[in-house]
Design an enzyme around this catalytic site. Structure first.
Site, PDB file in Angstrom:
ATOM      1  N   PHE A 146       0.864  -1.182   0.000  1.00 20.87           N
ATOM      2  CA  PHE A 146       0.000   0.000   0.000  1.00 20.87           C
ATOM      3  C   PHE A 146       0.898   1.228   0.000  1.00 20.87           C
ATOM      4  CE2 PHE A 146      -2.392   3.557   1.579  1.00 20.87           C
ATOM      5  CZ  PHE A 146      -3.549   3.469   0.824  1.00 20.87           C
ATOM      6  N   ASP A 231       9.541   2.832   1.658  1.00 17.58           N
ATOM      7  CA  ASP A 231       8.377   3.656   1.993  1.00 17.58           C
ATOM      8  C   ASP A 231       8.181   3.581   3.507  1.00 17.58           C
ATOM      9  OD1 ASP A 231       5.923   4.767   2.530  1.00 17.58           O
ATOM     10  OD2 ASP A 231       4.881   3.839   0.833  1.00 17.58           O
ATOM     11  N   LYS A 260       3.072  11.495   6.890  1.00 21.61           N
ATOM     12  CA  LYS A 260       2.311  11.315   8.130  1.00 21.61           C
ATOM     13  C   LYS A 260       2.912  12.076   9.322  1.00 21.61           C
ATOM     14  CE  LYS A 260       0.224   6.865   6.804  1.00 21.61           C
ATOM     15  NZ  LYS A 260      -1.155   7.161   6.452  1.00 21.61           N
TER      16      LYS A 260
END
Ligand SMILES: Cc1ncc(COP(=O)(O)O)c(C=O)c1O
Length: 407
Positions: A146, A231, A260
């Site tokens: 994801f 990531d 984030k």
């Protein structure tokens, strides 16, 4: 709850449902206030936040130093665009580069944009440095991945729901089984410019590729002159008990993607980090974003990174994560298939007989603990990294009770 109060929540939920796209399925708790690890709904009920906005609030809600940086900067200048320079960008670059050891940083806004930036960097590096023939660049990606929701990114997902109805997709990605080293060895060729991997897959259910895999994959990248792109948008910035999850295996990605918690939940800020050989492939006009690197975001991100380090949140994640994992493993229930994680990032996977994680999250909510299922069968525990042992004990009691009640 009294009916006047509940009608206020119902009205707000109704507004969302009537006027908003139905692209989420949230728990029906309407939050109106938050501080540290706690949030309050419009009825005034208090909950422990055990999701931390998918790890965007590692520093806890409303951290006073980040908030102050936001307020101070909002009084000065918030957006210049990169057509001009601003006095917050350089100091953010310096702070992040010195902390992480990378030469350069390139700021964006959302995580998906930063992943797109990494893909562009790797491809351009492939053509201009490695010498890959035009339009032949390949990036290796993994099952269960994801990396965001753009059309390019969902195009290489193996989750049907993420991609169905959104094609045609961007070519140039090869999907490999996550954790299968032999498959990775066979997949490299002269056109491979990079490998894009989550050191631990968050949305897939807090799943790692197995010990030693990341290090071996990094070795393959070096052997085949390809870039290791980690990531760390969800796994990074302390979540697993180290600044980056890949550091558990002593792997330093050639490109690291962050987002984030880079802004502690105040403002969307993301970035890629890389050394000069990679970052210098970008020339003026190659890439950009109107809001990327804006002074408000930079001031917030600098404060967010500083408090994470200065206040020992990374260490707290390592210490209390181990404590909590051990505690969770004492729960006796035949509905639990596996409990796994690193730092304060733990996935509790249920058996098929449990009937899905959603009802467990609903039951935990009733007891004042906000968790969210990931995929159908896994409950993700990811509280802000400022949580204390007492607060974890409080959460544990509720989790244990729910398993006593639901089996
Ligand atoms: C590993 C990873 N990459 C990328 C993203 C996308 O980030 P954003 O939602 O900010 O675009 C996420 C979001 O959950 C993520 O977990």
């Amino acid at each position: 709850m009294d009916s006047v109060k509940s009608s206020a929540a119902d009205k707000l939920i109704g507004l969302e449902d009537d006027f908003g796209a139905h692209n989420y399925h949230p728990l029906d708790v309407v939050i109106s206030k938050a501080e540290g690890v706690w949030v309050w709904d419009v009825q005034g009920d208090k909950y422990l936040d055990f999701l931390a906005a998918y790890s965007a609030v590692n520093q806890g809600h409303g951290h006073p130093k980040i908030r102050q940086a936001l307020i101070d900067q909002a009084h000065k200048v918030t957006l210049t665009s990169r057509a001009f320079r601003n006095d917050q960008l350089g100091p953010l670059y310096e702070t992040v580069c010195k902390l992480t050891g990378y030469d350069k940083m390139l700021p964006m806004n959302s995580g998906a944009e930063a992943v797109e930036t990494a893909i562009k960097a790797a491809r351009k590096w492939g053509y201009t440095v490695k010498g890959v023939a035009e339009d032949k660049a390949e990036i290796l990606v993994f099952t269960g991945n994801f990396h965001g929701r753009t059309t390019t990114i969902v195009g290489f997902s193996d989750d049907d729901q993420y991609k169905q109805g959104f094609g045609p997709f961007t070519p140039g990605f090869k999907l490999l089984p996550y954790g299968d080293l032999e498959a990775a060895k066979a997949a490299f060729n002269e056109n491979t410019v990079g490998v894009l991997i989550e050191p631990i897959q968050g949305e897939s259910g807090i799943i790692g590729p197995g010990e030693g895999y990341l290090k071996a994959l990094d070795g393959l990248c070096k052997q085949h002159n390809a870039l290791m792109i980690t990531d760390e948008i969800q796994s990074g910035l302390g979540r697993t008990g180290k600044l980056f999850a890949s550091w558990h295996e002593d792997v330093r990605g050639d490109i690291v993607v962050i987002g984030k918690a880079l802004s502690g939940g105040f403002y969307p800020v993301s970035a890629i980090l890389a050394n000069n050989e990679v970052m210098d492939v970008f020339k003026p006009g190659d890439h950009g974003s109107t809001f990327g690197g804006n002074p408000l975001g930079c001031a917030v991100a600098k404060a967010a990174v500083e408090v994470l380090v200065d206040e020992g949140m990374v260490e707290n994640s390592a210490k209390l994560g181990a404590y909590f994992l051990e505690k969770l493993n004492t729960i006796k229930s035949d509905k639990i298939r596996e409990i796994r994680g690193k730092g304060l990032w733990i996935g509790l996977q249920l058996t098929d007989a449990a009937g899905g994680a959603r009802k467990y999250c609903e039951a935990l909510k009733q007891k004042g603990l906000l968790c969210k299922e990931t995929h159908v069968d896994t409950i993700r525990f990811a509280p802000p990294l400022v949580i204390t042992q007492e607060e974890l004990d409080w959460a544990f009691e509720r989790i244990e009770q729910v398993f006593q009640e639901l089996g």
